[in-house]
Design an enzyme around this catalytic site. Structure first.
Site, PDB file in Angstrom:
ATOM      1  N   SER A 120       0.819  -1.213   0.000  1.00  0.00           N
ATOM      2  CA  SER A 120       0.000   0.000   0.000  1.00  0.00           C
ATOM      3  C   SER A 120       0.851   1.261   0.000  1.00  0.00           C
ATOM      4  O   SER A 120       0.337   2.350  -0.248  1.00  0.00           O
ATOM      5  CB  SER A 120      -0.857   0.040   1.271  1.00  0.00           C
ATOM      6  N   HIS A 141      -0.739  -2.633  -7.214  1.00  0.00           N
ATOM      7  CA  HIS A 141      -1.548  -2.330  -6.030  1.00  0.00           C
ATOM      8  C   HIS A 141      -3.040  -2.437  -6.349  1.00  0.00           C
ATOM      9  O   HIS A 141      -3.605  -1.569  -7.020  1.00  0.00           O
ATOM     10  CB  HIS A 141      -1.182  -0.919  -5.538  1.00  0.00           C
ATOM     11  N   GLU A 153      -3.257   0.174  -9.306  1.00  0.00           N
ATOM     12  CA  GLU A 153      -2.248   1.238  -9.338  1.00  0.00           C
ATOM     13  C   GLU A 153      -0.894   0.543  -9.570  1.00  0.00           C
ATOM     14  O   GLU A 153      -0.531  -0.352  -8.803  1.00  0.00           O
ATOM     15  CB  GLU A 153      -2.283   1.934  -7.971  1.00  0.00           C
ATOM     16  N   ASN A 191      -3.218   5.993  -1.581  1.00  0.00           N
ATOM     17  CA  ASN A 191      -3.088   6.078  -0.122  1.00  0.00           C
ATOM     18  C   ASN A 191      -2.480   7.385   0.355  1.00  0.00           C
ATOM     19  O   ASN A 191      -2.667   7.769   1.509  1.00  0.00           O
ATOM     20  CB  ASN A 191      -2.301   4.884   0.419  1.00  0.00           C
TER      21      ASN A 191
END
Ligand code: CAA
Ligand code: NAD
Length: 284
Positions: A120, A141, A153, A191
């Protein structure tokens, strides 16, 4: 660029099980590895019921569900990953633990295999240094829950090759995901933006501005988010949220990323969210 035919997923928790499911649904032979056999049993059950949800909605035939389940094998023996073309790591969000795994994967997998991380927030460039093949290390991701969320991602480390990037993008597109690409800085795109919002929701609760219910209702009805930020934190796992905040804080060096003391206290108390039955909310 050789087509990916076999996938290995390491870590059979909420993310790894969903990624393994995607592989099996889209025709790949999949090994799912976890050191904890109980996690593998939970993963098998959740994959089976998630596939059934697609069947109930008419998005998958019962025969395709059966075939997908046949393509999926579980193991706790890393030697079984020898023949994988593509490995996705989805274990605990810790740089040290992930690096140890990458050292092992580098030894065991064939030299052409791509080693991807579902991290993450952690630097792909640094994970790649644990291997002898930094050109074949990349961030892939997925979002939670992987079978439902439409995004992947992709994060290129300093040495990731174009070939590795294109193979990863092709795999994400085979899973019918939309791809975005991020530079390798702490938290990447999603994130970097999402976690400070979740942390701010904890600060809003911690400083007594509002109740947890009003904070979540505010963001659900006020900004059309499917889940409120505290509910979402419980869904992601408060341990995962805290690890990400710590990576942002250390990696970007700004006090605005300091984790809220209430988030830290919940994790210290073992209240890590839905997966253990209690987090901000009590699910027991
Ligand atoms: N497998 C298959 N289908 C599933 C599923 C699963 N595991 N979970 C949900 N679904 C399907 C349901 O069948 C349902 O489909 P229909 O709308 O076609 O009927 C749909 O998804 C919605 O599910 P539910 O009605 O059961 O529940 P819901 O409406 O509460 O939706 C949710 C669940 C999709 C998780 C939704 O609440 C949501 O989108 N929440 C936000 C999730 C999110 O933000 N994820 C990203 C987190 S951040 C991240 O992942 C990055 C990180 O590094 C931390
Ligand atoms: P989780 O705690 O649900 O699962 C992790 C699994 O990894 C556990 O089953 C554990 O037994 C296993 N494991 C730990 N060390 C291992 C090792 N050395 N070898 C094999 N298995 C090992 O965690 P999760 O929520 O699935 O997160 C996994 C990764 O995905 C983390 O890097 C996290 O940051 C990332 N991620 C999480 C989310 C989320 O919403 N939870 C979303 C996107 C990405």
């Amino acid at each position: 660029m050789a087509e990916t035919k076999s996938l290995a997923v390491v870590g059979g928790g909420q993310m790894g099980s969903g990624i393994a499911q995607l592989g099996a649904m889209h025709g790949l032979h999949v090994w799912l590895l976890d050191t904890d056999s109980a996690a593998l049993s939970r993963a098998t059950k959740s994959i089976s019921s998630s596939l059934q949800r697609f069947v109930s909605k008419g998005q998958l035939s019962q025969a395709a569900r059966t075939e997908a389940l046949k393509r999926l094998k579980c193991t706790s023996n890393i030697e079984d990953l020898r023949s994988a073309d593509f490995v996705v790591e989805a274990i605990v969000e810790s740089e040290d633990v992930k690096k140890k795994l990458f050292i092992e994967l580098d030894k065991i997998t064939k030299s052409s295999a791509i080693l991807a991380s579902n991290t993450s927030s952690i630097s792909i460039t640094r994970l790649a240094t644990a291997t002898s093949r930094p050109r074949q290390v990349i961030g892939m991701h997925f979002m939670n829950p992987p079978p439902v969320m439409k995004l992947v991602e992709i994060i290129r480390g300093a040495d990731t090759s174009d070939e590795t990037y294109h193979a990863t993008k092709a795999l994400a597109e085979r899973f019918r995901k939309t791809v975005i690409c991020s530079q390798d800085y702490s938290g990447f795109i999603v994130n970097r933006i999402l976690m400070p919002m979740i942390n701010e929701a904890f600060i809003t609760l911690y400083t007594g501005v509002a109740t947890k219910e009003d904070i979540d209702t505010g963001m659900k009805l006020g900004t059309n988010h499917p889940m409120g930020p505290l509910e979402l934190a419980d869904f992601i796992g408060l341990d995962v949220c805290l690890s990400i905040m710590r990576v942002l804080h250390t990696g970007l060096g700004d006090s605005k990323y300091a984790p809220c003391p209430l988030l830290v206290q919940y994790v210290d108390a073992g209240r890590v969210g839905r997966k253990c039955g209690i987090g901000v909310y009590d699910y027991r």
